[in-house]
Design an enzyme around this catalytic site. Sequence first.
Site: not given
Length: 357
Positions: A121, A178, A201
């Site tokens: 991706k 998203r 994260r």
Amino acid sequence: MVSAQPPSPSPSAALQKIAAQAAARKKNAAPQHRRQQLPLRVGTRGSPLALWQTRAFLTRLTRFCPVLRDMNAFQEHLINTTGDQVQNRALAEIGGKGLFAKEIHEALLDGRIDFAVHSLKDLETTLPDGLVLACTMRREDARDALILGPGLTPGDNPADPYAALPYGALVGCASVRRQAQMLHVRPDLRFGLLRGNVQTRLDKLAARQCDATLLALAGLRRLGMEDRASVVIDPNVMVPSAGQGIVGVTVRASDVELRELLSAIEDYEARAVSTAERALLAELDGSCRTPIGGYARLLTPVAGPKSELHLTGLVASEDGTFLLKREIIGAAADAERMGRELGRSLRADSPPDIFTD
């Protein structure tokens, strides 16, 4: 178009032959960009996930060809990309597409490495001249995962994965894809930039810098952190990114022998679905600010050119006020045509300004 024949079911002999030929040439001089002596230099980003993917790929390669393992045939080269270096700005603000691959491409073209392992991706749909996608590996789970912060508990309804988020919750996210899909159903949500590797994260989430974040389930699973996923989102609810969960390997187009070695272990299903998804993405040709989703799967249990392939494509506005999702089904051998056809359909019925910077 996907090859009319799936890869050979017994690549070990071919790999053994190639490895033996490469070893026999170790003392011979090689022309520029045709470095054949061992060890072969593999380029990769330095994040824990990138290293896991690279080492898993090399393990698979040496499993088919044990002589490569015995010869210490591979040498990792960690490459710091622009996307890794700049963590406090959105990707669209620092150059757009290919920011996790640019420096790796340069090292490959310069002959400093022999092949490179990527999260598919992260790769542009059109690679620089002289480079090709030589191999795609079996797809891990392509779904997105919602990770809730302290004090929030997931709901019981899979059709409403965001039920645990209170009104106006702050979601840490760096993906416009998203963000747009969440805003389409929950326009009350707020979004703040959250970048970094998986653990970074999660640490920021634990420190209450946001109420929730989203990560690819594939990365969590590969790192042994699947239990951190509060809600796994059905791809019908949130269409994944094209290539999500697939590892791709790039080489120089001129390195024919190395391409043969790598293609011998390619996963046919991964090649078929990624071909469809990347063709869709190429046809849409949006900017890094364009929310685009693409997710393909084979509908038959046995992979091959006669398999049926189902492709879902999505285009949206960044604020989620516009969202268009369509599907197409056809033969896996027609994966590229299907992707382009669906991409043209989506583009034709979307506002033109969605695709501009």
